[in-house]
Design an enzyme around this catalytic site. Structure first.
Site, PDB file in Angstrom:
ATOM      1  N   TYR A  18       0.831  -1.211   0.000  1.00 40.52           N
ATOM      2  CA  TYR A  18       0.000   0.000   0.000  1.00 40.52           C
ATOM      3  C   TYR A  18       0.858   1.250   0.000  1.00 40.52           C
ATOM      4  CZ  TYR A  18      -4.311  -2.503   1.260  1.00 40.52           C
ATOM      5  OH  TYR A  18      -5.405  -3.319   1.265  1.00 40.52           O
ATOM      6  N   TYR A  51      -0.934 -10.030   0.502  1.00 33.73           N
ATOM      7  CA  TYR A  51       0.156  -9.546   1.359  1.00 33.73           C
ATOM      8  C   TYR A  51       0.070 -10.158   2.750  1.00 33.73           C
ATOM      9  CZ  TYR A  51      -3.440  -6.139   2.923  1.00 33.73           C
ATOM     10  OH  TYR A  51      -4.582  -5.549   3.392  1.00 33.73           O
ATOM     11  N   ARG A  99      -3.396 -11.794   3.616  1.00 28.68           N
ATOM     12  CA  ARG A  99      -4.677 -11.358   3.064  1.00 28.68           C
ATOM     13  C   ARG A  99      -4.799 -11.865   1.639  1.00 28.68           C
ATOM     14  NH1 ARG A  99      -8.012  -7.781   4.448  1.00 28.68           N
ATOM     15  NH2 ARG A  99      -9.326  -9.502   3.921  1.00 28.68           N
ATOM     16  N   HIS A 153      -7.558  -8.406  -2.542  1.00 31.71           N
ATOM     17  CA  HIS A 153      -8.832  -7.754  -2.233  1.00 31.71           C
ATOM     18  C   HIS A 153      -8.777  -6.270  -2.541  1.00 31.71           C
ATOM     19  CE1 HIS A 153      -6.369  -7.055   1.343  1.00 31.71           C
ATOM     20  NE2 HIS A 153      -7.083  -5.948   1.521  1.00 31.71           N
ATOM     21  N   HIS A 188     -10.715  -2.720  -1.195  1.00 33.98           N
ATOM     22  CA  HIS A 188     -11.603  -2.119  -0.192  1.00 33.98           C
ATOM     23  C   HIS A 188     -12.589  -1.195  -0.909  1.00 33.98           C
ATOM     24  CE1 HIS A 188      -9.079  -3.263   3.347  1.00 33.98           C
ATOM     25  NE2 HIS A 188      -8.110  -3.230   2.456  1.00 33.98           N
TER      26      HIS A 188
HETATM   27 FE   LIG Z   1      -6.272  -4.347   2.623  1.00 31.02          FE
END
Ligand SMILES: [Fe+2]
Lengths: 199, 242
Positions: free
Chosen positions: B108, B147, B157, B160, B162
């Site tokens: 991110y 990740y 995770r 995905h 959000h």
């Molecule tokens: Fe996330």
């Protein structure tokens, strides 16, 4: 057998996670240049009718630690109790604000106009309040609550009157701490857990 | 015309549980007492409206929006599209959808993300759009990478995105995550597993939609979103006995 009931079910929530700011307040995450400005930086623009106030507080977890990664949204009426979109609403009040807990101490600040009492559908009056929605890592569902004020008459408010354990009413009431200053803390667990709403 | 009545009460069984020890952060953050249930009021039935004036030219194109069209982000190009409806199947037009995601390597662009996968200089990671009159929306983006995250000894995770949706009422406000068809990490994810109804979790898994894929350009995934509805009957708002 019966006829099929063709209703849809609401999409389930998932946690907003620790990086919610990228999508909702990108400049807070250090993401600059995609949007001209973040959405909902203030619930007022220009000079609204009424009193401009500042509310500060924190969200505490069950250990007493203030969340550093919570994001909040507030929605409220103007000083006369009218929501944006209503023909008589104050054009200087958008009513919507997005803000984040501070990365170092976990405090939030909301500067807004103090809302007026809002009429319910049945004509009963609700005491002045701000609707608050809280999301964060570890919160699988956004939490709904309300901010009322300790210098207003809250006695006949239909929502506060529904709280059976009357000491818990205090968890929804911001305390005046100075001229136009209020304090509102949220506790996710513990003896003074905030009243969260399913409304 | 019938008046719009209160919001349909939330079916909490359709949503994740608040407390789940396998998702460790939820342990100290989940409220213990019951929520106070009440019929919605104008405070929940109204809500902010956002018009097209808030949108910029590149807002729904995450492949290009960080460089404002100068250079494309790295990764598998996808069209993410779908429809926003309410519980009665009515489209939710003109509502803001925002999304955020990791880059193709699972990193991110956030001051708090220090995963060793590198940042992509051409990828910011957020986008937004407004549904059309039929409730339809579209984004162009790249498929985010899986990740690892600090939870149990080795949790990852699934891929995905959000997603945040407003609807027309503050009480409809929803943030969720979409997953990708066929990702084996979904069934190992303690966050996905906070949803105890398998059919509800399946609704967060977007199918590959070849009908919307553009040959030699991008794949497509379809993700429909359902928000709370509002009762609408001829008897709503009538005084008792009338
Ligand atoms: Fe996330």
């Amino acid at each position: 057998m019966v006829q099929p009931l063709d209703r849809l079910v609401e999409t389930p929530s998932q946690t907003a996670g620790p990086y919610v700011h990228i999508g909702c307040i990108p400049s807070f995450a250090g993401v600059k240049g995609i949007y001209a400005e973040d959405l909902g930086t203030s619930p007022i623009n220009g000079t609204p009718k009424g009193e401009v106030i500042t509310i500060t507080g924190s969200v505490f977890d069950g250990t007493g630690w203030a969340l550093r990664d919570a994001m909040f949204e507030s929605w409220q009426a103007d000083a006369a109790g009218k929501f944006a979109g209503h023909a008589d609403a104050d054009p200087a009040v958008t009513g919507f604000c997005r803000f984040a807990a501070d990365k170092d101490r976990g405090t939030f600040t909301l500067t807004t106009v103090k809302p007026g009492a809002v009429a319910h559908r049945n004509g009963a009056m609700q005491a002045p309040h701000i609707s608050l929605w809280i999301v964060a890592r570890g919160l699988n569902n956004g939490l709904q609550t309300r901010i009322y004020f300790n210098d207003e008459d809250n006695t006949d408010d239909p929502l506060l009157s529904r709280i059976e354990q009357t000491p818990r009413v205090q968890t929804l009431i911001a305390r005046k701490t100075g001229e136009r200053q209020y304090r509102f803390d949220i506790r996710l667990q513990g003896d003074d857990e905030t009243v969260f709403l399913d409304i | 015309m019938a008046d719009l009545g209160p919001l349909v009460p939330r079916n909490r069984a359709a949503h994740p549980v608040a407390y789940d020890p396998d998702y460790k952060t939820s342990v100290a953050r989940s409220p213990k007492w019951a929520l106070l249930s009440m019929e919605s009021t104008p405070s929940e039935e109204t809500g902010p409206r956002f018009g097209h004036q808030v949108l910029g030219e590149w807002d729904n194109n995450l492949i290009m929006n960080y460089t404002r069209g100068k250079a494309a982000a790295m990764g598998e190009r996808i069209l993410l599209h779908g429809r926003v409806l309410d519980e009665f199947g009515r489209p939710v037009p003109h509502t803001l959808i925002e999304l955020w995601q990791a880059n193709a390597g699972g990193r991110y662009r956030h001051i708090k993300d220090s995963y060793l996968a590198p940042l992509d200089p051409n990828f910011g990671g957020c986008g937004r759009t407004i549904t059309n009159e039929n409730g339809d929306y579209e984004f162009l983006t790249i498929r985010p990478g899986a990740y690892p995250w600090q939870n149990r000894g080795n949790d990852w995770r699934p891929m995905h995105i959000h997603i945040s949706v407003f609807g027309h009422s503050f009480g409809q406000r929803l943030i969720t995550q979409m997953y990708f068809e066929g990702d084996p990490l979904i069934d190992k994810c303690p966050i996905a597993a906070t949803i105890k109804s398998r059919s509800q979790l399946d609704r967060l898994v977007a199918p590959l939609d070849m009908s919307k894929s553009r040959p030699l350009d991008y794949l497509a995934y379809k993700f429909d979103i359902v928000l709370r509805g509002r009762r609408q009957t001829m008897f709503e708002n009538k005084l008792e006995g009338m």
